[in-house]
Design an enzyme around this catalytic site. Structure first.
Site: not given
Length: 419
Positions: A242, A273
């Site tokens: 990521n 998140h």
């Protein structure tokens, strides 16, 4: 203000989705695109702040190159945040890289030479992304096939199965832990590689030419699969997983935090998140793992790099340790809830938590110069100097002037890459 509002609104959206609609389920809904737009809004806010409200000498090299020195128009702002290429899954890109692509200036790049200097290439024909897109679509197909066949047979939940915990030996349990978490990664490989391929197909993502004159389409790539699977340190894994989110965390938090930047960055990552407790357990565990891995690397690695044979053995051991540590850390991220996460950790007697704490007590943790190391992806692709942008700010809102100072731009890019 922009950062707090955007992150707060995202949190409200995630609370609504998780605790009202579908707790414990992964679903394709509005919160996914909202996470990407939050990154874009906040990163652009900081880039405008750096370019218009901070002194040049107070900025790091990467902040100086990414700084936006005039206020974007409404059309530019909405285009950057809501363009069709990245609206669903990103990945994040800097505002300058996006505007450079939109205005057709992304091919005026320098070709790297072997000695680290750069030689400007003139009148390059627009490179074709077809080969890069085809390769990435092939990776997508293989990842999807792996996920639909292998992943289903190796569920992460089996790590907390009562019978498995009671009968399996420790080596078997750790081996299954590794393979089950490795099998959970291809769905991310699929999504991020497909998003990258979509941008490349539109012509976005061109980073220039390597020393052999081969085109590079990895400007906004979000992962490097080979480095992930063969990473020999916790940091190496995080740097290749990521990638654009890691760069966002570095730019908006780590480089700007006045104290405990590592802890603040992991907490921000957890908040971004979502609101599942498992996310917080994973990222708090990640703080311990990161600090312990850094302490071990700083204190003992130099003893094992003199001989190639010894270094090979060291790399094998650190690869095994890294893969187990990563798998151990991210189990709550997959299980989501507190009870199954603590069931797993208690079944392992919190062994890596305790080991990390002991490492931090035994080995001194050297203070690193915050922000001294920059990720290679901060290298910008635009070709305007800061002085030219100031001139444009005073005279016009147009940004299509293609003239540039070769020497100053090459110096800016080379220093950013060197950092």
């Amino acid at each position: 203000y922009c950062f707090v509002f955007a992150l707060g609104y995202l949190t409200v959206c995630q609370i609504t989705r998780v605790y009202i609609f579908d707790y414990g389920q992964y679903s394709a809904d509005f919160s996914g695109p909202m996470m990407i737009i939050t990154q874009k809004i906040t990163s652009l806010a900081f880039e405008i702040h750096d370019g218009m409200f901070r002194k040049n000498e107070d900025l790091t090299p990467s902040q100086r190159c990414l700084a936006v020195r005039r206020m974007p128009s409404l059309l530019e702002y909405l285009s950057y945040n809501c363009n069709f290429m990245g609206i669903l899954a990103g990945p994040l890109c800097s505002y300058k890289d996006y505007i450079t692509f939109i205005e057709g200036r992304s091919y005026q790049l320098q070709q790297s030479e072997a000695n680290g200097k750069e030689d400007t290439k003139y009148e390059q024909t627009d490179p074709s992304p077809n080969i890069a897109v085809a390769q990435k679509l092939l990776i997508c197909g293989l990842s999807l096939l792996f996920h639909m066949t292998i992943t289903k047979t190796l569920p992460v939940e089996y790590n907390i199965d009562d019978n498995f915990r009671a009968t399996a030996s420790w080596p078997v349990r750790f081996f299954y832990l590794y393979v089950s978490l490795m099998a959970a990664r291809p769905k991310y490989y699929f999504a991020w590689t497909l998003a990258d391929a979509i941008n490349n197909a539109a012509g976005f993502g061109f980073r220039g030419y390597d020393k052999n004159g081969v085109t590079r389409w990895d400007l906004i790539s979000n992962l490097r699969i080979q480095q992930i699977e063969f990473s020999t340190s916790f940091k190496m894994f995080l740097d290749n997983w990521n990638i654009q989110t890691a760069l966002w965390l570095k730019r908006v938090c780590y480089e700007r935090a006045t104290f405990t930047p590592t802890i603040q960055t992991f907490i921000l990552s957890a908040i971004w998140h979502g609101v599942y407790p498992g996310y917080y357990l994973t990222f708090l565990t990640g703080v311990l793992m990161t600090l312990a891995a850094r302490a071990i690397r700083n204190n003992i690695r130099h003893y094992f790099v003199q001989s190639p044979a010894v270094k090979l053995c060291y790399d094998i051991v650190t690869w095994m340790a890294t893969q187990v540590a990563i798998s151990y850390t991210v189990v709550p991220f997959v299980l989501l809830s507190v009870k199954p996460s603590f069931t797993f950790y208690s079944s392992c007697y919190f062994c890596l938590h305790i080991a990390s704490i002991l490492v931090l007590l035994v080995f001194p943790l050297k203070r690193t110069q915050k922000g001294s190391k920059k990720h290679e992806n901060v290298q910008p692709v635009w070709s305007k100097t800061l002085e030219e942008e100031n001139l444009l700010q005073k005279n016009s809102y147009s940004t299509t002037n293609n003239s540039f100072s070769q020497k100053q731009e090459i110096t800016c890019r080379y220093q950013a890459l060197k950092q």
